[in-house]
Design a protein around this motif. Structure first.
Motif, PDB file in Angstrom:
ATOM      1  N   LEU A 132       1.434   6.437  -4.343  1.00 61.38           N
ATOM      2  CA  LEU A 132       2.657   5.387  -3.699  1.00 61.38           C
ATOM      3  C   LEU A 132       2.368   4.652  -2.596  1.00 61.38           C
ATOM      4  N   MET A 133       2.077   2.783  -2.792  1.00 60.37           N
ATOM      5  CA  MET A 133       2.065   1.723  -2.009  1.00 60.37           C
ATOM      6  C   MET A 133       3.207   1.789  -1.681  1.00 60.37           C
ATOM      7  N   PHE A 134       4.123   1.195  -1.870  1.00 60.60           N
ATOM      8  CA  PHE A 134       5.151  -0.042  -0.864  1.00 60.60           C
ATOM      9  C   PHE A 134       6.625   0.833  -1.548  1.00 60.60           C
ATOM     10  N   VAL A 135       7.601   0.334  -0.657  1.00 64.15           N
ATOM     11  CA  VAL A 135       9.219   0.525  -1.352  1.00 64.15           C
ATOM     12  C   VAL A 135       9.556  -0.324  -0.354  1.00 64.15           C
ATOM     13  N   TYR A 136       9.876  -1.128  -1.733  1.00 60.81           N
ATOM     14  CA  TYR A 136      11.222  -2.206  -1.039  1.00 60.81           C
ATOM     15  C   TYR A 136      12.772  -1.327  -1.627  1.00 60.81           C
ATOM     16  N   SER A 137      13.311  -1.794  -0.322  1.00 61.94           N
ATOM     17  CA  SER A 137      14.928  -1.502  -0.317  1.00 61.94           C
ATOM     18  C   SER A 137      16.114  -2.144   0.046  1.00 61.94           C
ATOM     19  N   HIS A 140      -0.146  -9.629  -3.393  1.00 67.57           N
ATOM     20  CA  HIS A 140      -0.205 -10.664  -3.108  1.00 67.57           C
ATOM     21  C   HIS A 140      -2.010 -10.040  -2.474  1.00 67.57           C
ATOM     22  N   LEU A 141      -2.886 -10.901  -3.353  1.00 67.62           N
ATOM     23  CA  LEU A 141      -4.085  -9.260  -3.495  1.00 67.62           C
ATOM     24  C   LEU A 141      -5.410 -10.455  -2.487  1.00 67.62           C
ATOM     25  N   HIS A 142      -6.513  -9.909  -1.674  1.00 62.67           N
ATOM     26  CA  HIS A 142      -7.066 -11.085  -0.670  1.00 62.67           C
ATOM     27  C   HIS A 142      -8.677  -9.575  -0.495  1.00 62.67           C
ATOM     28  N   ALA A 143      -9.432 -10.878  -0.346  1.00 63.89           N
ATOM     29  CA  ALA A 143     -10.136 -10.157   0.230  1.00 63.89           C
ATOM     30  C   ALA A 143     -10.737  -8.978  -0.622  1.00 63.89           C
ATOM     31  N   LEU A 144     -10.951  -8.541  -2.028  1.00 59.27           N
ATOM     32  CA  LEU A 144     -10.202  -7.187  -2.225  1.00 59.27           C
ATOM     33  C   LEU A 144     -11.497  -6.570  -2.709  1.00 59.27           C
ATOM     34  N   GLN A 145     -11.888  -5.621  -2.395  1.00 60.15           N
ATOM     35  CA  GLN A 145     -13.480  -4.536  -2.333  1.00 60.15           C
ATOM     36  C   GLN A 145     -13.174  -3.960  -4.215  1.00 60.15           C
ATOM     37  N   GLY A 162     -13.429 -12.624  -8.867  1.00 60.07           N
ATOM     38  CA  GLY A 162     -13.951 -11.304  -7.125  1.00 60.07           C
ATOM     39  C   GLY A 162     -13.738 -11.141  -6.184  1.00 60.07           C
ATOM     40  N   MET A 163     -14.333 -11.131  -4.867  1.00 59.79           N
ATOM     41  CA  MET A 163     -13.968 -10.321  -4.123  1.00 59.79           C
ATOM     42  C   MET A 163     -13.382 -11.327  -2.534  1.00 59.79           C
ATOM     43  N   THR A 164     -14.190 -12.756  -3.215  1.00 60.24           N
ATOM     44  CA  THR A 164     -13.390 -14.125  -1.727  1.00 60.24           C
ATOM     45  C   THR A 164     -12.011 -14.194  -2.760  1.00 60.24           C
ATOM     46  N   ASN A 165     -11.787 -14.200  -4.179  1.00 57.58           N
ATOM     47  CA  ASN A 165     -10.546 -14.520  -4.815  1.00 57.58           C
ATOM     48  C   ASN A 165      -9.020 -14.328  -4.499  1.00 57.58           C
ATOM     49  N   LYS A 166      -8.436 -15.137  -3.819  1.00 57.81           N
ATOM     50  CA  LYS A 166      -6.667 -14.735  -3.724  1.00 57.81           C
ATOM     51  C   LYS A 166      -5.291 -14.748  -5.036  1.00 57.81           C
ATOM     52  N   LYS A 167      -5.711 -13.622  -5.489  1.00 58.41           N
ATOM     53  CA  LYS A 167      -4.389 -13.689  -6.539  1.00 58.41           C
ATOM     54  C   LYS A 167      -3.319 -13.045  -6.233  1.00 58.41           C
ATOM     55  N   SER A 168      -1.891 -13.099  -7.749  1.00 60.63           N
ATOM     56  CA  SER A 168      -1.372 -11.988  -7.597  1.00 60.63           C
ATOM     57  C   SER A 168      -0.768 -11.750  -8.430  1.00 60.63           C
ATOM     58  N   SER A 203       0.074   3.093   4.812  1.00 57.26           N
ATOM     59  CA  SER A 203      -1.262   2.749   4.856  1.00 57.26           C
ATOM     60  C   SER A 203      -1.796   1.738   4.233  1.00 57.26           C
ATOM     61  N   VAL A 204      -1.273   1.029   3.716  1.00 53.47           N
ATOM     62  CA  VAL A 204      -2.211   0.143   2.343  1.00 53.47           C
ATOM     63  C   VAL A 204      -2.903  -0.980   3.985  1.00 53.47           C
ATOM     64  N   PRO A 205      -4.263  -0.881   2.968  1.00 53.09           N
ATOM     65  CA  PRO A 205      -4.796  -2.510   3.938  1.00 53.09           C
ATOM     66  C   PRO A 205      -4.076  -3.581   3.834  1.00 53.09           C
ATOM     67  N   SER A 206      -4.719  -4.577   5.220  1.00 53.57           N
ATOM     68  CA  SER A 206      -4.034  -5.988   4.942  1.00 53.57           C
ATOM     69  C   SER A 206      -4.333  -6.397   4.091  1.00 53.57           C
ATOM     70  N   ARG A 207      -4.877  -6.181   2.987  1.00 59.65           N
ATOM     71  CA  ARG A 207      -5.937  -7.633   2.384  1.00 59.65           C
ATOM     72  C   ARG A 207      -4.919  -7.242   0.553  1.00 59.65           C
ATOM     73  N   PHE A 208      -3.212  -6.646   0.782  1.00 57.49           N
ATOM     74  CA  PHE A 208      -2.594  -6.251  -0.299  1.00 57.49           C
ATOM     75  C   PHE A 208      -1.375  -6.412   0.306  1.00 57.49           C
TER      76      PHE A 208
END
Lengths: 116, 116
Positions: A45-50, A77-82, A14-20, A59-64
């Motif tokens: 592409l969203m993120f790269v870790y090196s 980590h996911l929070h307040a997704l649309q 749901g839009m109010t959930n937090k999941k990972s 430029s990914v929204p902070s809900r990710f």
């Protein structure tokens, strides 16, 4: 072992959930990636870790919120997704994220996320 | 900036026939890598074949070969002796970059359907 393992395979939230979302690789790769893929579209592409440091944020929204606890693990980590965030989320790893152009990326099977 | 163009949204081929999937690219980087990935309906991106920009020979991997024409900036995938299991989405991708990190840029993909 040339495998990237992602869990869960399917997630409804749901839009109010937090999941990972979780991703694991044991190939000794030092670069890990998160991609988002909408139906019938290429991965984006969203993120790269090196070396466990966030190197690229497209430029990914902070809900990710990505996290790399160690060289084998990558979380998202996911929070307040649309609802429009519903997509296939793919994790990938490669030997490095540098200028070695023949570095192939190994992908997991993805997590199919549905936001209701 | 890098760009990958796949102009064929869908391709049909009969079992045991050969098929060519088109890919053109644009980049200002002198060094780059070209990749083809297969994505079945299950979602996983499966690496098929790689071609480096300085490679003199066309890459081959089993039934897959890459027709690399550098002057024309094309990197077409040839699948010989198609099998029913080849039905999937195929993505052409390029790795390049000049910011210290190289990432994969994907084309829009070609859906291949193999009929009996």
């Amino acid at each position: 072992d040339t495998e990237v393992t992602q869990t869960p395979k399917h997630l409804v939230m749901g839009m109010t959930n937090k999941k990972s979302l979780k991703c694991e690789q044991h190939m000794g790769h030092r670069a890990m990636y998160w991609y988002k893929q909408k139906a019938k579209k290429p991965p984006e592409l969203m993120f790269v870790y090196s070396y466990e440091k966030l190197s690229i944020n497209e430029s990914v929204p902070s809900r990710f919120s990505p996290e790399c606890p160690n060289s084998s693990l990558l979380n998202l980590h996911l929070h307040a997704l649309q609802p429009e965030d519903s997509a296939l989320y793919l994790c990938a790893s490669s030997q490095d994220a540098g200028q070695n152009m023949n570095t192939e990326a190994f992908f997991g099977q993805g997590t199919r996320l549905t936001v209701v | 900036a890098q760009k990958i163009t796949q102009t064929q949204p869908g391709m049909f081929v009969q079992e045991k026939e050969a098929v060519t999937l088109d890919c053109t690219y644009d980049t200002s980087d002198p060094s780059y890598g070209l990749f083809w990935y297969k994505q079945p309906s299950s979602g996983e991106m499966i690496f098929l074949i790689y071609q480096g920009s300085y490679d003199q020979q066309n890459a081959t991997e089993g039934r897959y070969s890459l027709n690399f024409q550098k002057a024309r900036k094309s990197a077409n995938l040839v699948i010989s002796a198609s099998q029913l299991g080849d039905s999937a989405m195929y993505f052409c991708a390029m790795r390049g970059g000049n910011s210290g990190y190289s990432t994969l840029t994907f084309g829009k993909g070609t859906m291949l359907l193999v009929s009996p």
